[in-house]
Design a protein around this motif. Sequence first.
Motif, PDB file in Angstrom:
ATOM      1  N   ARG A 185       0.850  -1.193   0.000  1.00  0.00           N
ATOM      2  CA  ARG A 185       0.000   0.000   0.000  1.00  0.00           C
ATOM      3  C   ARG A 185       0.881   1.236   0.000  1.00  0.00           C
ATOM      4  N   VAL A 186       0.673   2.089  -0.974  1.00  0.00           N
ATOM      5  CA  VAL A 186       1.525   3.254  -1.178  1.00  0.00           C
ATOM      6  C   VAL A 186       1.366   4.268  -0.047  1.00  0.00           C
ATOM      7  N   LEU A 187       0.163   4.413   0.479  1.00  0.00           N
ATOM      8  CA  LEU A 187      -0.098   5.441   1.482  1.00  0.00           C
ATOM      9  C   LEU A 187       0.162   4.980   2.908  1.00  0.00           C
ATOM     10  N   TRP A 204      -9.183   7.916  -1.143  1.00  0.00           N
ATOM     11  CA  TRP A 204     -10.490   7.528  -0.615  1.00  0.00           C
ATOM     12  C   TRP A 204     -10.472   6.096  -0.104  1.00  0.00           C
ATOM     13  N   LEU A 205      -9.901   5.184  -0.863  1.00  0.00           N
ATOM     14  CA  LEU A 205      -9.845   3.783  -0.434  1.00  0.00           C
ATOM     15  C   LEU A 205      -9.017   3.626   0.838  1.00  0.00           C
ATOM     16  N   GLU A 247      -9.024   2.608   6.626  1.00  0.00           N
ATOM     17  CA  GLU A 247      -8.532   2.984   7.949  1.00  0.00           C
ATOM     18  C   GLU A 247      -9.657   3.455   8.875  1.00  0.00           C
ATOM     19  N   GLY A 248     -10.861   3.620   8.343  1.00  0.00           N
ATOM     20  CA  GLY A 248     -11.979   4.066   9.163  1.00  0.00           C
ATOM     21  C   GLY A 248     -11.961   5.564   9.418  1.00  0.00           C
ATOM     22  N   LEU A 249     -11.249   6.321   8.602  1.00  0.00           N
ATOM     23  CA  LEU A 249     -11.179   7.769   8.751  1.00  0.00           C
ATOM     24  C   LEU A 249     -12.239   8.412   7.863  1.00  0.00           C
ATOM     25  N   LYS A 295       2.578  10.633  -5.392  1.00  0.00           N
ATOM     26  CA  LYS A 295       1.583  10.894  -6.427  1.00  0.00           C
ATOM     27  C   LYS A 295       0.608   9.732  -6.489  1.00  0.00           C
ATOM     28  N   VAL A 296      -0.627   9.994  -6.054  1.00  0.00           N
ATOM     29  CA  VAL A 296      -1.689   8.994  -6.065  1.00  0.00           C
ATOM     30  C   VAL A 296      -2.960   9.646  -6.592  1.00  0.00           C
TER      31      VAL A 296
END
Length: 119
Positions: free
Chosen positions: A61-63, A102-103, A108-110, A95-96
Amino acid sequence: MAAPLSNDLRERVVAAVRSGESCRSVSSRFGVAVSSVVKWSQRYRATGSIAPGQMGGHRRRVLEPHRDFIVARINETPHLTLHGLKDELAARGVKVSHNAVWLFLRREGLSFKKNAVRR
């Protein structure tokens, strides 16, 4: 799920191509696609091996490494938009797409609730 063809077949195909036979005739003789013959020959010339590469697996996962930054930004500025957060991440060199943001937030439940009382 499809599995790679046997190494024995790959070796025979590559050997036939190395002996001077055309890729098209080798593909019809062994019953494989021309593109497979070409790719196996290229792999053999480049690496010396005909073994298949890894299939499948999970992308990292990039983020995930930026989770703390994202949580801090949402807590500081609850009215921040997805595109705004995406732009801030781009300024940090990540860069995403806004969909990736959003995903990540959903996983993460945020959320971007503007009214903190209703949380």
